[in-house]
Design a protein around this motif. Sequence first.
Motif, PDB file in Angstrom:
ATOM      1  N   HIS A  55      69.897 -37.640  50.855  1.00  0.00           N
ATOM      2  CA  HIS A  55      68.769 -38.557  50.996  1.00  0.00           C
ATOM      3  C   HIS A  55      68.347 -38.585  52.471  1.00  0.00           C
ATOM      4  CE1 HIS A  55      66.226 -42.045  50.719  1.00  0.00           C
ATOM      5  NE2 HIS A  55      66.364 -42.042  49.405  1.00  0.00           N
ATOM      6  N   ALA A  56      67.057 -38.415  52.702  1.00  0.00           N
ATOM      7  CA  ALA A  56      66.559 -38.242  54.081  1.00  0.00           C
ATOM      8  C   ALA A  56      66.812 -39.460  54.969  1.00  0.00           C
ATOM      9  CB  ALA A  56      65.065 -37.921  54.051  1.00  0.00           C
ATOM     10  N   LEU A  81      68.608 -34.470  56.994  1.00  0.00           N
ATOM     11  CA  LEU A  81      69.265 -33.393  56.253  1.00  0.00           C
ATOM     12  C   LEU A  81      68.449 -32.935  55.039  1.00  0.00           C
ATOM     13  CD1 LEU A  81      73.041 -34.471  56.216  1.00  0.00           C
ATOM     14  CD2 LEU A  81      71.834 -32.967  57.820  1.00  0.00           C
ATOM     15  N   GLY A  82      68.515 -31.626  54.784  1.00  0.00           N
ATOM     16  CA  GLY A  82      67.851 -31.049  53.625  1.00  0.00           C
ATOM     17  C   GLY A  82      68.839 -30.454  52.634  1.00  0.00           C
ATOM     18  N   GLU A  83      70.130 -30.428  53.007  1.00  0.00           N
ATOM     19  CA  GLU A  83      71.124 -29.820  52.107  1.00  0.00           C
ATOM     20  C   GLU A  83      72.516 -30.291  52.498  1.00  0.00           C
ATOM     21  OE1 GLU A  83      71.134 -25.499  52.181  1.00  0.00           O
ATOM     22  OE2 GLU A  83      73.088 -25.391  51.221  1.00  0.00           O
ATOM     23  N   VAL A  84      73.360 -30.471  51.491  1.00  0.00           N
ATOM     24  CA  VAL A  84      74.800 -30.611  51.723  1.00  0.00           C
ATOM     25  C   VAL A  84      75.483 -29.660  50.751  1.00  0.00           C
ATOM     26  CG1 VAL A  84      74.895 -32.640  50.180  1.00  0.00           C
ATOM     27  CG2 VAL A  84      76.793 -32.164  51.753  1.00  0.00           C
ATOM     28  N   ILE A 122      76.157 -28.651  56.181  1.00  0.00           N
ATOM     29  CA  ILE A 122      74.938 -29.428  55.964  1.00  0.00           C
ATOM     30  C   ILE A 122      73.793 -28.651  56.608  1.00  0.00           C
ATOM     31  CG2 ILE A 122      75.987 -31.717  55.775  1.00  0.00           C
ATOM     32  CD1 ILE A 122      75.677 -32.134  58.742  1.00  0.00           C
ATOM     33  N   ALA A 123      72.558 -28.976  56.235  1.00  0.00           N
ATOM     34  CA  ALA A 123      71.421 -28.284  56.851  1.00  0.00           C
ATOM     35  C   ALA A 123      70.394 -29.298  57.337  1.00  0.00           C
ATOM     36  CB  ALA A 123      70.772 -27.325  55.860  1.00  0.00           C
ATOM     37  N   GLN A 124      69.954 -29.095  58.552  1.00  0.00           N
ATOM     38  CA  GLN A 124      68.838 -29.887  59.083  1.00  0.00           C
ATOM     39  C   GLN A 124      67.548 -29.385  58.466  1.00  0.00           C
ATOM     40  OE1 GLN A 124      71.541 -31.768  60.824  1.00  0.00           O
ATOM     41  NE2 GLN A 124      69.435 -32.455  61.196  1.00  0.00           N
ATOM     42  N   GLY A 168      63.700 -39.138  48.025  1.00  0.00           N
ATOM     43  CA  GLY A 168      64.462 -39.070  49.276  1.00  0.00           C
ATOM     44  C   GLY A 168      64.642 -37.658  49.803  1.00  0.00           C
ATOM     45  N   GLY A 169      63.935 -36.688  49.219  1.00  0.00           N
ATOM     46  CA  GLY A 169      64.028 -35.308  49.712  1.00  0.00           C
ATOM     47  C   GLY A 169      63.314 -35.168  51.047  1.00  0.00           C
TER      48      GLY A 169
END
Lengths: 411, 411
Positions: free
Chosen positions: B258-259, B316-319, B348-350, B373-374
Amino acid sequence: MINPIDQNKLKKLAQVAVQVGLGLEKGQDLIMTAPLEAAPLVRLITREAYRAGAGLVTTLYSDAEATLARYRYGHDLSFDRSTGWLFEGIGQAFDNNAARLAISAENPMLLANEDPDKVGRANKAMSAASAPMRKRIVEFSINWNIVSYPSADWAKQVFPNDNEDVAVGKLADAIFAASRVDLDDPVAAWGEHNKVLAAKSKWLNEHNFAALHFSGPGTDLTIGLADNHEWMGGAAPAKNGIICNPNIPTEEVFTTPHATKVEGYVCSSKPLSYHGTLIDNIKARFEGGRIVEATASVGQEVLTKMLDTDEGARSLGEVALVPYSSPISQSGTLFYNTMFDENAACHIAQGQCYSKCFKDSESISEEQVKANGGNSSQIHVDWMIGSAETNIDGIKQNGDLVPVFRKGEWA
Amino acid sequence: MINPIDQNKLKKLAQVAVQVGLGLEKGQDLIMTAPLEAAPLVRLITREAYRAGAGLVTTLYSDAEATLARYRYGHDLSFDRSTGWLFEGIGQAFDNNAARLAISAENPMLLANEDPDKVGRANKAMSAASAPMRKRIVEFSINWNIVSYPSADWAKQVFPNDNEDVAVGKLADAIFAASRVDLDDPVAAWGEHNKVLAAKSKWLNEHNFAALHFSGPGTDLTIGLADNHEWMGGAAPAKNGIICNPNIPTEEVFTTPHATKVEGYVCSSKPLSYHGTLIDNIKARFEGGRIVEATASVGQEVLTKMLDTDEGARSLGEVALVPYSSPISQSGTLFYNTMFDENAACHIAQGQCYSKCFKDSESISEEQVKANGGNSSQIHVDWMIGSAETNIDGIKQNGDLVPVFRKGEWA
């Protein structure tokens, strides 16, 4: 192993390509196309372009192996496909004033053993898809240039009796000589050469011929010239205002024939290398501007498919004068590459005309080009018709004859 | 000289890329990107693609030398330019169902000695211009895949104590092992592996965690998950209906955080190779989903510029979850290449999230992704936070804790 290509001259060729060929302006992006083998020249040109203040230099590489893989393993449907998305992108970049440089180094016989039907379909698909790119080139919207690189596969075709290293060295030297980079100051030499070509163009423009009559062995051809045609040669300004030399080398002066006013017969004086196949000993007969009969001793099927590409493919888009004494002709080398062979002989081109070869070309519309007799097509294929025996007379608007060429030389 | 790269395994890698990675369908065009050094793999993939019935295969090559020439000789204005025209063309090809394959082989340290300001500007310009291409990838519009090739410059970074041939051979073997092409039937092995990843994803989806809590040395981080998030891993269907494995290798299961719901601190467990520079020992603190403080012992300036790319770059865009016992992790090799290092550790990815990591992703709109929340951004940069000490708890919607990882392994 010693690299058979003189690296100092290759560097000079990169300088000539950027400074003379493109006249690249500060801030201009550059789009280059090249076969993988030409990477050493691509890298030198990339450096020169950045030194000249290029925005961004982007190279689109082609690979003969990938092309052959398509013919060897590709599904039949592959041969009607092309990369329209890429050509549209390039067209868009040109509209944002990107310059264009092509490195020519192809193996002239790459596709000689492939199915002529597939070759023809692939060429046709490519011609159609590349329209957005070709349009900006024929309208001379931006500065562009073609230079050559001595790839091994090309060199082995030109010098079949030499081993690869010797052949590459010989082809490199021939390219360097024709491109004037064997001289101390190639940029100055190109300045002088451009003056000579400009003087010839001026003389022809002052005569404002209605037609040219070509005669020689197997040839008796009258080429009507387009209304308001203009002769050009060497350096010229693109519509973006930048003066460039589109071809390195170049020895020709050229203009636009009339699409419906060509009559008679003509034979080719050199083989034509066309998209990886060879077409030799062309004999063609024109009526009302169009080829109504054409044979070739080699490549008949590819020739026919080329002439059937579209409505305009059988009419002429260019006539060009090159004396038999031109340095490339005198080298006695057959390059199997139109960039060189067309500068060793008078030639004509099937297909699309150049809108720059008209008076007031800055502002001429497609409709005006057509009204003047300018031809349009998806192809532009030069083929060589001049020899040591070629005579050309200019036919003035009042019918008077003026000698233009005698025995292959300016009269 | 013996080629240090096992050609039989390279051929199998090409088969895995086309059959498993892309699942290329008859008639699909393919757009490939690759560094010049990877031409041998490009050619093998081109053949495999045509054998699989590809329409037209087009490769866009990059060249490290050309990139360096820009930094060495380029005018300052060059660093804010990119090839928007090319990315728009690629986007158009994707809309016509072209598949996408990237070959990763870059020298991870290519730009390590260049001006970080110029590197940052060039990255930012590229991120902005490539939006039309990236959009189709993050929305999973078409089947895509990344595979790797052992280039000499990359191998020398990974195995600095070996001579070039030995280093290339070792990197080749590591790539082949991680990509499962050292097995007798790699395609079958990928089928089995995809089942394992699907089972892990299913377990996580059934728990429908509200958040994950990561703890370990230097790390105490709670990552809220997006509403309607979905865990994925291994093979998955693109929106064009084709099942593909976007990454070869892959060991991860991953979803969308969630952003605005990430809190705490975290440190990187491996160096991050980012567009030819290295960022090491990252320590970051999150508040309200965003990084509010970040330091790095190496590459601080590039890190800061990366986080300042746009509004979404700090969220974050990915975990992604990867056990410490994953084969790539067990190899003990640091690849300086995210494709490998991210599959050796939880990460994780920014930046940009994947819209495929939501329920009903087939039809989800950009607005719904945001409402769930993406995160959205011009970047997507993975960095590694998992180690042998990592513990992860899943926090259920009712607050209950479920052990997910203990000491770096699935609990």
